[in-house]
Design a protein around this motif. Structure first.
Motif, short mmCIF file in Angstrom:
data_model
loop_
_atom_site.label_atom_id
_atom_site.label_comp_id
_atom_site.label_asym_id
_atom_site.label_seq_id
_atom_site.Cartn_x
_atom_site.Cartn_y
_atom_site.Cartn_z
N VAL A 166 45.80 53.48 50.66
CA VAL A 166 44.68 53.21 49.75
C VAL A 166 44.73 51.74 49.36
N CYS A 167 43.60 51.05 49.54
CA CYS A 167 43.47 49.65 49.14
C CYS A 167 42.14 49.50 48.41
N GLU A 168 42.20 49.18 47.15
CA GLU A 168 41.00 49.11 46.34
C GLU A 168 40.09 47.99 46.84
N PRO A 169 38.83 48.30 47.17
CA PRO A 169 37.92 47.26 47.66
C PRO A 169 37.47 46.33 46.53
N VAL A 170 37.34 45.06 46.87
CA VAL A 170 36.92 44.04 45.90
C VAL A 170 35.39 43.99 45.87
N ALA A 171 34.82 43.92 44.69
CA ALA A 171 33.37 43.77 44.54
C ALA A 171 32.99 42.33 44.84
#
Length: 600
Positions: free
Chosen positions: A268-273
């Motif tokens: 899991v890698c949180e996507p950047v806005a």
């Protein structure tokens, strides 16, 4: 007036007295445009393709705003569709909006169809293909994104990728997009000097590569090329090395074993806005002097345009297998192997080999085995295969094919007709596409069009939605509207997929693309009975037996132009040529054409 691009000569030609191929669309003789593009329901008075095209150029904000809201997944909505001023070289689309490109290409499809095949890696040896699902590609992307962050890559950095077509190359591009970094993919046939130039200009601290590449039965030491390049790149702090072959390579303290370190990372890698106009990638293309220029493409507009052209130029439908045989190091690979195809939830082919390995039937054997529905390749390769005869094509079942595409250079009538008649059995539309790195995606092509609209061999024909072309007199800059006219093809209003600038050289960007023919907004296409045809110089080409081509089969037209201009001391970087001796053949052929063949 945007002179995209002043070096491109085209003719506006009447369709009369030309051989015409009638190609019917799959949905029959009558159709509702809204069934093809649902957004059209809200466009008052639009009932067919011609009406939709006119709406897209006359009501540009409404058209692109509706399409962007419908087809992209936004973290925050945009408040302004476009804010563009060609006189200043200012192009901004979907301001205020935030999104993540990798989410649009992966996560949203994983939610609905996780086991759908995203990538088919057609490796060098036939029959050894590897299929990667959307779930697997998301996992690869997240692990790699986390690894990049651990290695110090931050939002706004630019990562250089020097890899052949493979799933890890695609995951590297998407991992950069996920964490907010830009990527700079360099064709894995460039020399160490050319690679170093691009690393330095992009100011990359991180390079991703493989130990070796495999192409046409030959092994290429890509890691060695990177080692040589980074000696002259003080910005590089680490090189991530994937293993394409089992052969070990020398590793230094700077080098990171990619697969080994990836497996230590979370899935899991949180996507950047990202803002709509944040940089997505740089892609270097040689100018007329051979000096590379880093074209900048941004997030939302580029993604929207590539996905829309992928779907409508090629008539792509869910479940189709899209076979583009370009390299990911070129804009064709970026737009139609990776971003456009994956944004549409498509299944896309990564082709590692050559058209003639292990024999001239390679493409068509692959079409049969993978059941490819859309095939997109270069005219150079088509002309090469034509010389081997029909048998290599007819040995294989090509009934899965629905659309054939041509990209990279003009296609001559003989090659077009062979492509249509033999490869496509006379039933597949051939879409001859005009575009380039600067445009981001296809600008002119025979499709989309009304159901039974004609297709003329060797002609790009029709502007895509939102593209408003103008043919200008090169001497005085006036619009040419008569048939059989020749001039400079310009595009008179902005579209979302176009490049935003040249990295670190915005003045060069405006001077090159926006200043030559200012102030023109007259339409050159009152209807679709006049078509745009690519222009070539057949006399010179006939003299030259061996044109200078890159390893991907594309003719290096910059070299031809310099030879014709007699500036052979300014040929620029030739490291991607498949056969450097071809340049001498071109020079000799041009001298014979001039009648001074005795010169040394």
């Amino acid at each position: 007036m945007c002179s995209l691009w002043r070096g491109s000569l085209l003719t506006l030609t009447s369709s009369l007295n030309r051989r015409v191929f009638q190609c019917c669309r799959q949905f029959g003789r009558s159709y509702n445009i809204a069934s093809c593009m649902p957004e059209a329901v809200a466009f008052q008075g639009v009932s067919d393709h011609s009406g939709l095209y006119k709406f897209s150029v006359n009501e540009s904000d409404r058209f692109w705003g509706a399409v962007a809201r419908q087809r992209l997944s936004w973290i925050s909505p945009f408040h302004t569709v476009q804010n563009c001023d060609f006189s200043q070289g200012k192009i901004k689309w979907f301001e205020g909006g935030k999104l993540n490109v990798s989410v649009n290409c992966l996560d949203r499809h994983v939610h609905t169809c996780p086991e759908r095949v995203a990538l088919i890696w057609e490796r060098d040896e036939p029959g050894t293909e590897v299929k990667i699902t959307y779930r697997q590609l998301l996992e690869l992307t997240c692990r790699l994104g986390n690894l990049l962050k651990r290695q110090g890559v931050r939002r706004g950095d630019c990562v250089t990728i020097y890899m052949p077509p493979c799933p890890l190359a695609v995951a590297s591009m998407l991992a950069c997009a996920r964490i907010g970094a830009a990527h700079n993919v360099v064709f894995a046939g460039f020399s160490s000097e050319a690679l170093a130039d691009r690393i330095r200009d992009a100011q990359s601290s991180t390079v991703i590569t493989v130990n070796q590449g495999v192409r046409g039965g030959k092994v290429v030491d890509l890691k060695r090329t990177v080692d040589q390049a980074v000696q002259n790149c003080p910005s590089v702090q680490q090189v991530l090395v994937a293993m394409r072959t089992e052969n070990t390579v020398a590793m230094t303290d700077r080098d990171v074993p990619l697969e080994e370190e990836m497996m230590k990372e979370d899935v899991v890698c949180e996507p950047v806005a990202m803002d709509s106009e944040d940089v997505l990638f740089l892609l270097y293309t040689s100018g007329s002097t051979g000096k590379p220029k880093g074209l900048v493409h941004t997030q939302a507009g580029y993604l929207l345009y590539t996905s829309l052209t992928h779907r409508y130029v090629f008539n792509y439908h869910d479940g189709d297998v899209f076979g583009c045989v370009a390299d990911i190091g070129w804009i064709t690979g970026h737009s139609y192997i990776v971003y456009g195809a994956l944004c549409n939830g498509g299944t896309t082919v990564l082709f590692e080999s050559t058209p003639v390995y292990p024999n001239p039937g390679r493409y068509w054997e692959m079409v049969e085995r993978l059941e490819i529905n859309q095939f997109y390749g270069a005219p150079t390769a088509i002309r090469l295969l034509l010389k081997y005869g029909d048998e290599w094509v007819q040995n294989y079942n090509r009934s899965s094919l629905k659309t054939l595409g041509s990209v990279g250079e003009p296609i001559n009538t003989e090659a077009w007709e062979w492509y249509h008649r033999v490869v496509g059995d006379g039933r597949c539309p051939v879409v001859d596409t005009w575009w380039q790195t600067e445009t981001g995606g296809i600008c002119i092509a025979p499709r989309p069009a009304d159901p039974e609209a004609e297709i003329v061999p060797g002609m790009a024909m029709r502007p895509f939605y939102g593209i408003k072309p103008a043919l200008l007199d090169t001497e005085v800059g006036e619009v040419l509207s008569s048939n059989d006219s020749t001039g400079a093809l310009c595009i008179s209003q902005a579209w979302p997929g176009m490049a935003r600038t040249i990295h670190n050289h915005h003045q060069r960007f405006t001077e090159t693309y926006f200043q030559p023919y200012p102030g023109t907004d007259k339409p050159t296409h009152p209807d679709f009975k006049n078509y745009i045809a690519k222009y070539a110089c057949p006399d010179f080409i006939q003299v030259v037996r061996c044109l200078p081509k890159t390893r991907s089969g594309k003719i290096m037209r910059r070299v031809l132009r310099k030879v014709v201009e007699r500036n052979t001391d300014e040929l620029g970087d030739l490291s991607t040529l498949d056969d450097p001796d071809s340049v001498h053949e071109v020079i000799r052929g041009h001298r014979r054409l001039r009648g001074d063949g005795k010169q040394q």
